[in-house]
Design an enzyme around this catalytic site. Structure first.
Site, PDB file in Angstrom:
ATOM      1  N   ASN A 146       0.818  -1.232   0.000  1.00  0.00           N
ATOM      2  CA  ASN A 146       0.000   0.000   0.000  1.00  0.00           C
ATOM      3  C   ASN A 146       0.844   1.270   0.000  1.00  0.00           C
ATOM      4  O   ASN A 146       0.425   2.291   0.520  1.00  0.00           O
ATOM      5  CB  ASN A 146      -0.969   0.008   1.200  1.00  0.00           C
ATOM      6  CG  ASN A 146      -1.811  -1.247   1.225  1.00  0.00           C
ATOM      7  OD1 ASN A 146      -2.345  -1.639   0.185  1.00  0.00           O
ATOM      8  ND2 ASN A 146      -1.898  -1.891   2.357  1.00  0.00           N
ATOM      9  N   ARG A 147       2.025   1.153  -0.550  1.00  0.00           N
ATOM     10  CA  ARG A 147       2.942   2.315  -0.652  1.00  0.00           C
ATOM     11  C   ARG A 147       3.358   2.864   0.717  1.00  0.00           C
ATOM     12  O   ARG A 147       3.833   3.996   0.817  1.00  0.00           O
ATOM     13  CB  ARG A 147       2.327   3.454  -1.498  1.00  0.00           C
ATOM     14  CG  ARG A 147       2.027   3.042  -2.953  1.00  0.00           C
ATOM     15  CD  ARG A 147       3.312   2.671  -3.674  1.00  0.00           C
ATOM     16  NE  ARG A 147       3.138   2.413  -5.098  1.00  0.00           N
ATOM     17  CZ  ARG A 147       3.117   1.202  -5.656  1.00  0.00           C
ATOM     18  NH1 ARG A 147       3.239   0.110  -4.917  1.00  0.00           N
ATOM     19  NH2 ARG A 147       3.029   1.070  -6.963  1.00  0.00           N
TER      20      ARG A 147
END
Ligand SMILES: Cc1cc2nc3c(=O)[nH]c(=O)nc-3n(C[C@H](O)[C@H](O)[C@H](O)COP(=O)(O)O)c2cc1C
Length: 213
Positions: A189-190
């Site tokens: 999710n970065r």
């Protein structure tokens, strides 16, 4: 070309503060060896960013040839664009991208020339073709043709007739003394892990801070 769908999740590993070595050179060595053991091609390659005195940046690939507690060393032509920029403004940035490991390391610091003796030691280990190349290529200058360079190489080969190739005066190394070293590990999710070592003391003590991805 629209690349908006081109993406992947990074999920190989995390980087935790309690796993980090207090010494960033040792931490670098661990990651460097893992890049090597993973079979990454050209794992010693880095992008080196320099900027002229009027702040115009340029970037290119060079190969790391040595690192220890004194800094990170690469070799080049002292008349090249990068060298002219370093002489004007010694502040540089280095980026190692070990993308199959979902990692990057960014080192910011100050470059200075290594001693001629250090450069000579390394020059002596280079293959003969690379030694001659250092003589015949006016790195970063405009040249009219490849034929001209190959002609110069043939002339140099004849002139030296199998003898030892001396190191050109315009060739040598730079050592980058880091001011900050950032280790980046891709996460889901970065929400990547980023730890930056800063404020080195004479005794090689560094502060470590987590940066938002
Ligand atoms: C994988 C790779 C490794 C390279 N290693 C070096 C190097 O160690 N030293 C060097 O001067 N140029 C190296 N080069 C060439 C540089 O990227 C660059 O073209 C050259 O140094 C001239 O850069 P400049 O005009 O910005 O000074 C390498 C290029 C690649 C792709």
């Amino acid at each position: 070309m629209d690349l908006s769908d081109l993406r992947r999740e990074y999920s190989r590993a995390g980087l935790h503060r309690d796993e980090l070595d207090a010494d960033p050179y040792k931490q670098f060595e661990v990651w460097f060896n893992q890049a090597k053991d993973a079979g990454l091609i050209d794992y010693s390659a880095l992008s080196l960013a320099t900027a002229s005195a009027d702040a115009f940046p340029t970037v290119r690939t060079v190969l790391l040839k040595l690192f220890d507690h004194n800094g990170f060393v690469f070799f080049t032509n002292y008349k090249s664009t990068k060298s002219l920029q370093i002489e004007e403004n010694p502040r540089v940035s280095m980026l190692f991208h070990w993308l199959p490991l979902e990692r990057q390391v960014i080192i910011n610091g100050t470059a200075s020339r290594v001693t001629a003796l250090e450069s000579m030691k390394y020059f002596a280990t280079r293959p003969r073709g690379s030694q001659l190349g250092a003589w015949v290529s006016p790195q970063s200058s405009v040249v009219s043709s490849r034929r001209l360079l190959e002609g110069k190489l043939r002339d140099a080969l004849k002139k030296l007739a199998g003898g030892e190739v001396p190191m050109p005066e315009h060739w040598g190394g730079y050592r980058i003394k880091p001011e900050s070293i950032e280790f980046w590990q891709g996460r889901e999710n970065r929400l990547h892990d980023r730890f930056r070592y800063i404020n080195p003391t004479e005794g090689n003590h560094w502060e470590v801070e987590r940066l938002a991805p």
